[in-house]
Design a protein around this motif. Sequence first.
Motif, PDB file in Angstrom:
ATOM      1  N   LYS A 128       2.742  -4.718   2.925  1.00  0.00           N
ATOM      2  CA  LYS A 128       1.705  -5.903   2.739  1.00  0.00           C
ATOM      3  C   LYS A 128       1.150  -5.989   3.568  1.00  0.00           C
ATOM      4  N   ARG A 175       0.381   3.926   0.862  1.00  0.00           N
ATOM      5  CA  ARG A 175       0.283   4.588   2.619  1.00  0.00           C
ATOM      6  C   ARG A 175       1.292   4.285   3.493  1.00  0.00           C
ATOM      7  N   ARG A 189      -7.119   1.082  -3.056  1.00  0.00           N
ATOM      8  CA  ARG A 189      -6.682  -0.279  -3.603  1.00  0.00           C
ATOM      9  C   ARG A 189      -6.647  -0.405  -4.936  1.00  0.00           C
ATOM     10  N   VAL A 196      -5.049  -0.111   6.894  1.00  0.00           N
ATOM     11  CA  VAL A 196      -3.627   0.636   6.872  1.00  0.00           C
ATOM     12  C   VAL A 196      -2.972   0.912   8.148  1.00  0.00           C
ATOM     13  N   LEU A 255      -0.309  -0.224  -4.308  1.00  0.00           N
ATOM     14  CA  LEU A 255      -1.698  -0.135  -4.419  1.00  0.00           C
ATOM     15  C   LEU A 255      -2.100   1.689  -4.124  1.00  0.00           C
ATOM     16  N   ASP A 294       0.911  -1.361  -0.409  1.00  0.00           N
ATOM     17  CA  ASP A 294       0.094   0.006  -0.513  1.00  0.00           C
ATOM     18  C   ASP A 294       0.530   0.999  -0.123  1.00  0.00           C
ATOM     19  N   HIS A 342      -4.491   4.990  -2.823  1.00  0.00           N
ATOM     20  CA  HIS A 342      -5.695   4.783  -1.401  1.00  0.00           C
ATOM     21  C   HIS A 342      -7.235   4.272  -1.719  1.00  0.00           C
ATOM     22  N   HIS A 354      -2.029  10.965   3.133  1.00  0.00           N
ATOM     23  CA  HIS A 354      -2.719   9.774   3.986  1.00  0.00           C
ATOM     24  C   HIS A 354      -1.775  10.460   5.139  1.00  0.00           C
TER      25      HIS A 354
END
Length: 733
Positions: free
Chosen positions: A41, A37, A340, A157, A336, A35, A338, A357
């Motif tokens: 993983k 942000r 996804r 997250v 990915l 991600d 925000h 973020h």
Amino acid sequence: MDHAGHIEDTRLAEALSERYVAYALSTIMSRSLPDVRDGLKPVHRRLLYAMQQLKLDPSSGFKKCARVVGDVIGKYHPHGDASVYDALVRLAQDFAARYPLVEGQGNFGSVDGDGAAAMRYTESRMTEVAKVMLDGINDDAVDFRPTYDNEDHEPVVLPGFFPNLLANGAAGIAVGMATSIPPHNAAEIYRAACLLIERPEISIQELLDVIPGPDFPTGGTLVESREAVLQAYETGRGSFRTRAKWGVEKNRNGTWCIIVTEIPYQVQKSKLIEQIAALMEQKKLPLLGDVRDESTTDIRLVLEPKTRQCDAEVLMETLFRNTALETRFSLNMNVLNHDRVPGVMSLKDVLKAWLDHIHVVFVRRSQHRLDAVLKRCEILDGFLLVYLNLDEVIRIVREEDEPKKALMVAFDLTELQADYILNMRLRSLRRLEELEIKRERDSLAKEQASLEKLLGSEKRRWKKISGTLKILEERFSKGTYGSRRTIISEPPAEIDTSLILETEREPVTVLLSKEGWVRTIKGHGIDPATHRFKEGDEAGFTLECQSTDKLCLVGQAGRAFTLKVSDLPGGRGFGQAVRTLCDMAQDDQPLALFVLGQEEEKWLLATARGRGMIVSTKNLAAEKRTGRQVFNLSEGEELVSCIKCDGSHILCLSENKHALIFPLEQVPEMTKGRGVSLQKMEDSPLKIIRIFSLDEGLIWKEGQRVRPASDLSGYLSRRGAKGRLAPQWMLRK
């Protein structure tokens, strides 16, 4: 409704497509891509959250890794314990992670490639870096979702005030896409983020002044040009060339050796030494005399030259070209976002996504704190009413059947205030406590005003975030992980190593049998008949060359392969199957073998159906084992000739005894194609093709007289013609 035994007819292609798409989405979103942000993983995120729930803070004691892994797979991540433990181990390895998120106690592996001890023996806890990433997770900073069994909740997250995606990097292979992000220096990232807040229009070229390139945990030297680094960061794709850090150490009697103190990222030291030793045995490192590993906790590889007259720069250049002392780390910032959704981002896009973020996290934490302040102020206001009307409150509590409702009516209290008043301890009614409450109420009122101003002004929020990032920048610019480890250097100048090759240059003869077994024999003038071949096999091609040459092998399937003479087996025996040195198909047979010379040469390729074209040497050379498809053949067609263009005219002789001579210049030169018609063959295949100089005449067979141009003039025509019946001297066996 009972569906037992129900069978529904579905097309196999549709069923496979539906299931494969589901698998692909699961792999992309829940396994392989990080991600943007928090740079994590799912398995890494769950590991850190489980450790936080176990209160494994940097200041607390260690707990067995088996306990952590058990919590992760039992509550959040229903996968194998081995894969989860491997992920935990990598987070703790200081040679794998630039800023380890886990502090390990016990054997967690080494740069030699040794594995970690079993999870029942090792212990772990979070590092200060992980604490920064989790800071605020209990302040409604991020969303939570149910775990796989709906018995608990986990964060979607992490709050992530640490730029983990760029600082620690990431790597993963999904379905149809992959990611590869190198580690960077955290202090430089914080500095760049502050610049981006101050100047949102800043260019990536300006960001490069702050973040000049990756910062690998194992150090090394980055030798990529600034232009290449800029292009990689602008597009999100590219590669970075890194070299080992080395120096010359003087010994007694004028001797010297090279000491390697840092090796490229993700290179296993033990395998590197094995590679160097193997190349020395194959005599591909002629300047290197010996290699020793004197490493302790720090890396120390000793490279001794064969002679003291050797130049250290030239020696290292041969090692950089042939070993993992120089590697390329690919950049593919596929992450990915925000929402996804996977996508490749530039450096600026990644920084901006991370800043967006932490801005959301900052707003949510500020709102959460404001809600808590308002709630506390409401409670304190109720307490102050109690002190003003203490006797009446005591009377209501003693005499009323429902004191809560009576208090709410008498003093206009909220339900929350009434509950807290009824739950007060008697000792809280002393005079000193009233003064403390008033002071706390005044302090909270100021905090409330400050929070409301902050939430009402985006400019104030970004200023506050920038101040926090500067504090973190200072924090991460000191200590063990502060200073940059990877040196940024200019691309090295080209060093001529041809002299090295000359020292090993020697005449050899290459023998390629008809069954495709190849070997080299030292020296020239070799008679193939004096050498043994496998039963049923015999000599095919005999080529005299030098040990430093490159050879071109052309197959009947129209594909050309490049072989290094130095890679061919020598000595006794039958040699090695040429198909193990290049990816030649089993049904393909060698047609021609020749040296790829320094000068540009041209070759005529022809098929049995009378089609042909001219190809230059540079278009026959292939860098990969798979070779290069040069002649595109029709089904059932194959090449029958590959001859050097050394002359002015071409002579074609078909099986139906028709001969045709035409100028060589009528055949076009191509890089790849199906060729052109050389002779109209009808149903008769091409038997013989020759290139010769018309002015000098033609020698049809060795030992025969030269046929002058006057004897050949009757067969001269244009390319593609049928030709005339050949003379008897052409047809004699």
